[in-house]
Design a protein around this motif. Structure first.
Motif, PDB file in Angstrom:
ATOM      1  N   ARG A   1      -5.516  28.554  30.734  1.00 19.74           N
ATOM      2  CA  ARG A   1      -6.212  27.412  29.756  1.00 19.74           C
ATOM      3  C   ARG A   1      -4.954  26.321  29.370  1.00 19.74           C
ATOM      4  N   PRO A   2      -5.432  25.021  29.389  1.00 22.11           N
ATOM      5  CA  PRO A   2      -4.472  23.823  29.343  1.00 22.11           C
ATOM      6  C   PRO A   2      -4.292  23.745  27.617  1.00 22.11           C
ATOM      7  N   PHE A   3      -2.874  23.716  27.290  1.00 22.30           N
ATOM      8  CA  PHE A   3      -2.376  23.598  26.061  1.00 22.30           C
ATOM      9  C   PHE A   3      -2.586  21.980  25.689  1.00 22.30           C
ATOM     10  N   VAL A   4      -2.821  21.846  24.293  1.00 20.15           N
ATOM     11  CA  VAL A   4      -2.458  20.381  23.864  1.00 20.15           C
ATOM     12  C   VAL A   4      -0.903  20.077  23.904  1.00 20.15           C
ATOM     13  N   VAL A   5      -0.910  18.698  24.417  1.00 17.16           N
ATOM     14  CA  VAL A   5       0.445  18.131  24.711  1.00 17.16           C
ATOM     15  C   VAL A   5       1.591  18.987  23.895  1.00 17.16           C
ATOM     16  N   PHE A   6       1.422  18.457  22.599  1.00 16.73           N
ATOM     17  CA  PHE A   6       2.673  18.816  21.810  1.00 16.73           C
ATOM     18  C   PHE A   6       2.996  20.319  21.838  1.00 16.73           C
ATOM     19  N   GLU A   7       1.840  21.291  22.024  1.00 22.57           N
ATOM     20  CA  GLU A   7       1.788  22.531  21.930  1.00 22.57           C
ATOM     21  C   GLU A   7       2.685  23.093  23.064  1.00 22.57           C
TER      22      GLU A   7
ATOM     23  N   LYS B   1       1.420  17.350  34.361  1.00 21.17           N
ATOM     24  CA  LYS B   1       0.754  15.735  34.547  1.00 21.17           C
ATOM     25  C   LYS B   1      -0.209  15.970  33.110  1.00 21.17           C
ATOM     26  N   LYS B   2      -0.486  14.858  32.431  1.00 20.34           N
ATOM     27  CA  LYS B   2      -1.190  14.748  31.139  1.00 20.34           C
ATOM     28  C   LYS B   2      -2.688  14.509  31.768  1.00 20.34           C
ATOM     29  N   PHE B   3      -3.721  14.859  30.912  1.00 23.33           N
ATOM     30  CA  PHE B   3      -5.088  14.506  31.276  1.00 23.33           C
ATOM     31  C   PHE B   3      -6.002  14.802  30.103  1.00 23.33           C
ATOM     32  N   LYS B   4      -7.039  13.756  30.192  1.00 24.59           N
ATOM     33  CA  LYS B   4      -7.973  13.953  29.149  1.00 24.59           C
ATOM     34  C   LYS B   4      -8.977  15.029  29.353  1.00 24.59           C
ATOM     35  N   MET B   5      -8.945  16.055  28.365  1.00 23.84           N
ATOM     36  CA  MET B   5      -9.949  17.311  28.685  1.00 23.84           C
ATOM     37  C   MET B   5     -11.046  17.133  27.610  1.00 23.84           C
ATOM     38  N   TYR B   6     -12.456  17.306  28.266  1.00 21.59           N
ATOM     39  CA  TYR B   6     -13.509  17.021  27.580  1.00 21.59           C
ATOM     40  C   TYR B   6     -14.262  18.166  26.877  1.00 21.59           C
ATOM     41  N   LYS B   7     -14.773  18.172  25.846  1.00 22.21           N
ATOM     42  CA  LYS B   7     -15.525  19.295  25.249  1.00 22.21           C
ATOM     43  C   LYS B   7     -16.629  18.720  24.438  1.00 22.21           C
TER      44      LYS B   7
ATOM     45  N   GLY C   1     -22.207  11.532  14.728  1.00 21.02           N
ATOM     46  CA  GLY C   1     -20.604  11.009  15.376  1.00 21.02           C
ATOM     47  C   GLY C   1     -20.974  11.212  16.812  1.00 21.02           C
ATOM     48  N   ASN C   2     -19.911  10.746  17.762  1.00 18.94           N
ATOM     49  CA  ASN C   2     -19.945  11.056  19.050  1.00 18.94           C
ATOM     50  C   ASN C   2     -20.096  12.511  19.551  1.00 18.94           C
ATOM     51  N   PRO C   3     -21.021  12.847  20.239  1.00 17.09           N
ATOM     52  CA  PRO C   3     -21.260  14.375  20.421  1.00 17.09           C
ATOM     53  C   PRO C   3     -20.143  14.852  21.543  1.00 17.09           C
ATOM     54  N   PHE C   4     -19.502  14.059  22.188  1.00 19.36           N
ATOM     55  CA  PHE C   4     -18.207  14.420  22.845  1.00 19.36           C
ATOM     56  C   PHE C   4     -16.936  14.222  22.260  1.00 19.36           C
ATOM     57  N   PHE C   5     -15.928  15.033  22.637  1.00 17.99           N
ATOM     58  CA  PHE C   5     -14.548  15.114  22.078  1.00 17.99           C
ATOM     59  C   PHE C   5     -13.442  15.195  23.121  1.00 17.99           C
ATOM     60  N   SER C   6     -12.482  14.359  23.348  1.00 12.79           N
ATOM     61  CA  SER C   6     -11.619  14.355  24.409  1.00 12.79           C
ATOM     62  C   SER C   6     -10.236  14.539  23.947  1.00 12.79           C
ATOM     63  N   GLN C   7      -9.459  15.077  24.476  1.00  9.52           N
ATOM     64  CA  GLN C   7      -7.878  15.485  23.939  1.00  9.52           C
ATOM     65  C   GLN C   7      -7.005  15.397  25.003  1.00  9.52           C
ATOM     66  N   GLU C   8      -5.728  15.023  24.911  1.00  6.48           N
ATOM     67  CA  GLU C   8      -4.940  15.028  25.875  1.00  6.48           C
ATOM     68  C   GLU C   8      -4.344  16.363  25.931  1.00  6.48           C
ATOM     69  N   ARG C   9      -4.168  16.885  27.047  1.00  5.35           N
ATOM     70  CA  ARG C   9      -3.860  18.228  27.489  1.00  5.35           C
ATOM     71  C   ARG C   9      -2.788  17.995  28.628  1.00  5.35           C
ATOM     72  N   THR C  10      -1.779  19.262  28.863  1.00  8.37           N
ATOM     73  CA  THR C  10      -0.890  19.108  29.925  1.00  8.37           C
ATOM     74  C   THR C  10      -1.350  20.088  31.157  1.00  8.37           C
ATOM     75  N   GLY C  11      -1.558  19.561  32.214  1.00  8.23           N
ATOM     76  CA  GLY C  11      -1.871  20.290  33.376  1.00  8.23           C
ATOM     77  C   GLY C  11      -0.861  20.344  34.354  1.00  8.23           C
ATOM     78  N   LYS C  12      -1.168  21.023  35.630  1.00  8.80           N
ATOM     79  CA  LYS C  12      -0.277  21.138  36.665  1.00  8.80           C
ATOM     80  C   LYS C  12       0.930  19.954  36.645  1.00  8.80           C
ATOM     81  N   ASP C  13       2.077  20.868  36.822  1.00  3.94           N
ATOM     82  CA  ASP C  13       3.364  20.112  36.984  1.00  3.94           C
ATOM     83  C   ASP C  13       3.518  19.236  35.819  1.00  3.94           C
TER      84      ASP C  13
END
Length: 220
Positions: free
Chosen positions: A146-152, A74-80, A60-72
């Motif tokens: 650490r940025p949390f997942v959006v729904f968290e 703002k939503k962004f895709k965090m990579y792992k 499978g794709n070796p990379f994983f991205s997930q939407e997180r909540t950042g400063k103020d």
């Protein structure tokens, strides 16, 4: 009676003493760019090796991205690097009944979705390396909550939402303290501690502690 209990709880919460630090913020951004860019170049062979190992685990794709909540907020895709098998996100609901974390977060010490390679890269925190791209883009900083997942993050109280007043980071006080795995209020307390104490000295202290934890093979 309820209002009395609420008042007591509010008094027990740490006070957020946020002060604007424009010089610190500007220099920190330069530091983030230089460190993330140099690290991405130096670690590029390791990125290649880890990508191949993760891919060979289940093709499978070796990379994983997930939407997180950042400063103020703002939503962004965090990579792992992907440490779980391909259908892990679909199985999260089924595992929610055995969630071991306190508060809105989801944590399992022995998560059955983690692959063999995933156990290694999590234990050494190598799965977090792609977030250097997030740091370079400006979504994150080297050091910050650490940025949390959006729904968290959405489930946090108005008081807890104040952690979003600074940019999230790769490591922080909370990431280095195992107690936060099961005590969400303590996690928030440590995030506020960082916001109150943030400085070049504090950031360097956390960086050196993070490196030490990684070499000991404990996930941050």
């Amino acid at each position: 009676m309820e209002s009395s209990n609420l008042a007591v709880a509010e008094k027990q919460q740490p006070e957020l003493q946020y002060k604007k630090k424009p010089v610190y913020d500007a220099v920190k951004r330069i530091f983030d760019i230089v460190v993330s860019l140099c690290a991405l170049v130096v670690l590029s062979p390791l990125f290649l090796v880890l990508s191949v190992l993760v891919f060979l685990g289940d093709f499978g794709n070796p990379f994983f991205s997930q939407e997180r909540t950042g400063k103020d907020g703002k939503k962004f895709k965090m990579y792992k690097f992907r440490s779980m098998h391909k259908n892990a996100e679909l199985e999260r609901i089924d595992l929610s009944e055995i969630n071991e974390a306190d508060g809105p977060l989801f944590k399992l010490e022995h998560d059955p979705r983690i692959t063999k390679v995933g156990h290694f890269i999590r234990r050494t925190s190598l799965d977090e390396l792609p977030q250097l791209v997030n740091v370079l883009k400006g979504d994150m900083s080297v050091i910050g909550p650490r940025p949390f997942v959006v729904f968290e993050q959405d489930e946090c109280s108005d008081y807890q939402q104040q952690r979003l007043i600074v940019k999230p980071g790769l490591s922080c006080y909370a990431a280095l303290d195992m107690q936060t795995k099961k005590d969400f209020d303590y996690w928030i307390e440590l995030d506020f501690k960082y916001i109150n104490e943030r400085s070049f000295k504090t950031d360097l202290k956390i960086i050196f502690k993070t490196i030490g934890v990684m070499f000991k093979g404990r996930n941050v």
